[in-house]
Design an enzyme around this catalytic site. Structure first.
Site, PDB file in Angstrom:
ATOM      1  N   THR A 189      -5.982   2.152  -7.278  1.00 52.44           N
ATOM      2  CA  THR A 189      -4.636   2.694  -7.114  1.00 52.44           C
ATOM      3  C   THR A 189      -3.615   1.848  -7.862  1.00 52.44           C
ATOM      4  OG1 THR A 189      -2.861   3.082  -5.500  1.00 52.44           O
ATOM      5  CG2 THR A 189      -4.454   1.406  -4.942  1.00 52.44           C
ATOM      6  N   SER A 223       0.554  -1.620   1.884  1.00 50.26           N
ATOM      7  CA  SER A 223      -0.044  -1.058   3.096  1.00 50.26           C
ATOM      8  C   SER A 223      -1.438  -1.645   3.252  1.00 50.26           C
ATOM      9  CB  SER A 223      -0.142   0.473   3.003  1.00 50.26           C
ATOM     10  OG  SER A 223      -1.156   0.844   2.084  1.00 50.26           O
ATOM     11  N   LYS A 239      -7.647  -2.138  -1.638  1.00 51.50           N
ATOM     12  CA  LYS A 239      -7.885  -1.967  -3.067  1.00 51.50           C
ATOM     13  C   LYS A 239      -7.713  -3.293  -3.812  1.00 51.50           C
ATOM     14  CE  LYS A 239      -8.566   2.541  -3.030  1.00 51.50           C
ATOM     15  NZ  LYS A 239      -9.797   3.216  -3.475  1.00 51.50           N
ATOM     16  N   TYR A 250      -4.135   0.091   3.336  1.00 52.44           N
ATOM     17  CA  TYR A 250      -4.924   0.795   2.317  1.00 52.44           C
ATOM     18  C   TYR A 250      -4.817   0.091   0.969  1.00 52.44           C
ATOM     19  CZ  TYR A 250      -5.448   4.034  -1.589  1.00 52.44           C
ATOM     20  OH  TYR A 250      -5.767   4.581  -2.802  1.00 52.44           O
ATOM     21  N   HIS A 251      -3.583  -0.182   0.532  1.00 55.98           N
ATOM     22  CA  HIS A 251      -3.409  -0.840  -0.763  1.00 55.98           C
ATOM     23  C   HIS A 251      -4.022  -2.244  -0.756  1.00 55.98           C
ATOM     24  CE1 HIS A 251      -0.063   2.195  -1.036  1.00 55.98           C
ATOM     25  NE2 HIS A 251      -0.668   2.371  -2.200  1.00 55.98           N
TER      26      HIS A 251
END
Length: 462
Positions: free
Chosen positions: A194, A232, A238, A234-235
């Site tokens: 991302t 976040s 990554k 999620y980030h």
């Protein structure tokens, strides 16, 4: 789509697995198809045909990519534990489009294309031994890794979803690296990352593709991995993935490509549009709906567009068809053994959220509502991103065009009866302060505008 005369060679997918019937689907074989008059091992686009294992191939990006690669002549095996469908049940919100079971999807693809796609139900983050055995038996040239929880809002919803996102995403990526090493298969890993690994603060200049030139103390010049700045959980996963890729490349010479993708918009591709049973999922809710798709859905239903904060957030965008094209470009251009991790910025362009909202509002005639921002992020930012690598490989990216919005709008109108308007507004908040600031948001305030003479059908039950 042109259908060629075909010669078939059958390869059994995981035929010797000690899996119970519900674990290994009834799609038991993948057929290698060679265009008549084309040398064995070549696809119809001139590139060497590859065997590609797609982890997470049932998802929003994974499914259209699987069909695209199959259509291009690659042999495709999907590995997925169907977790995204389970999350639909947890959230009480289905895809706006009625997605079919994997058995129906793969059979429909065989009927319309003459090509088979294998499917194995397997949890990459939890069933390591089965993953190793599958890689050892299938011996893929490339493994495309989509098998991660992909929504930032969902990752911030509560402690359970935060922990699940870390366990699933980081554990799955580590398992994949270990499995490739243990299986002794020289598979090229292509990971969908991302743009959020760079962060969304004002960059102060163009963000390069993965690596940045720096001057260290003492005047020493170096080219290092771009600093991470996740916004976040999620980030953050990554970013952790990116470090795992660096380690396993250095330590075990794994061949890895990491794709830093922008926000995806659009629904169908030329392949998913061939048959209604192949339709791609369309998420419109506050957790999984991507911003442009949410705007297009709201505009088509006569619902005021919900812009978070000032709308001054600048984001990178890419159409779902280009996601599939970029994956194939990465698959066809692997790094050599010993080369550092290859990193591409997978985007078409950048736009401010409020500008996109105005574009959709002008097209649909709906109002734009600015609501409190559930996210902990800068109210305004600029974003300048390099994307030369894919363009140099031949990608002519699709940019935001109101003409292309029509496809999404037609999908929304066709399936509007499946929309649950209560799910449109944000339901996940980055921290206690953001939740308090968003306390005035009322999910029940959203009303779908009915066309004259139309009778609304109830939303699909979840």
């Amino acid at each position: 789509m042109k259908v060629f005369g075909l010669l078939a060679t059958t390869v059994t997918v995981a035929s010797s697995f000690s899996l119970t019937p519900h674990r290994l689907t009834t799609v038991k074989s993948t057929t290698l198809l060679h265009a008549e008059g084309t040398p064995n091992g070549s696809s119809t686009n001139g590139e060497a045909k590859k065997k590609v294992m797609i982890l997470g191939g049932d998802g929003f990006c994974g499914w259209p990519t699987s069909l695209y690669l199959s259509d291009q002549g690659h042999e495709v095996v999907i590995v997925d534990n169907l977790s995204r469908r389970k999350i639909d049940l947890d959230l009480g919100c289905d895809s706006l489009t009625p997605i079919q079971s994997m058995e129906v999807r793969t059979q429909a693809w065989k009927e319309v294309s003459g090509k088979s796609i294998g499917f194995v139900n397997l949890d990459v983050a939890k069933e390591y031994d089965l993953l190793v055995e599958l890689i050892r038996q299938e011996r893929p040239d490339s493994i495309v890794h989509f098998a991660e929880q992909r929504a930032a809002p969902y990752s911030m919803k509560n402690s359970k979803t935060k922990r699940y996102t870390v366990d699933n995403n980081v554990g799955g990526s580590n398992n994949l690296c270990c499995a490739v090493i243990e299986s002794e298969v020289d598979a090229h890993i292509v990971h969908l990352g991302t743009m959020g690994v760079y962060g969304y603060g004002t960059s102060g200049g163009e963000i390069p593709e993965g690596y940045i030139d720096v001057t260290l103390p003492g005047g020493r010049e170096s080219n290092i991995l771009h600093p991470a700045y996740p916004g976040s959980v999620y980030h953050a996963t990554k970013c952790l993935d990116a470090l795992l890729w660096q380690f396993y490349q250095k330590n075990d010479q794994l061949r890895i490509t990491d794709l830093h993708q922008g926000i995806v918009w659009g629904t169908n591709t030329p392949q998913t549009a061939l048959d209604e049973r192949l339709v791609n999922r369309f998420d419109y809710d506050g957790d999984y709906g991507t911003v442009l798709n949410r705007f297009l859905m709201q505009g088509a239903l006569g619902v005021p567009l919900t812009v978070y904060g000032t709308g001054g957030q600048t984001r990178a965008f890419i159409h779902i068809s280009d996601t599939a094209r970029c994956i194939e470009l990465a698959v066809n251009n692997p790094p050599a053994s010993g080369d550092r991790v290859e990193i591409f910025n997978q985007i078409a362009e950048t736009r401010k959220v409020r500008d996109i909202a105005q574009l959709v509002a002008d097209m649909t005639g709906v109002d734009v509502n600015f609501i409190p921002n559930p996210r902990q992020e800068a109210a305004e930012n600029e974003l300048d991103v390099a994307n030369k690598k894919f363009c140099n490989l031949g990608l002519d990216p699709i940019t935001l065009d109101t003409g292309l919005f029509d496809e999404v709008t037609e999908v929304v109108k066709k399936y509007k009866s499946r929309c649950n308007p209560v799910k449109i507004l944000p339901a996940s908040f980055w921290n206690k302060k953001r939740a308090e600031e968003c306390a005035s948001i009322d999910p029940n305030s959203i009303k779908i505008k009915e066309e004259e003479g139309a009778t609304a059908e109830p939303a699909a039950a979840s």
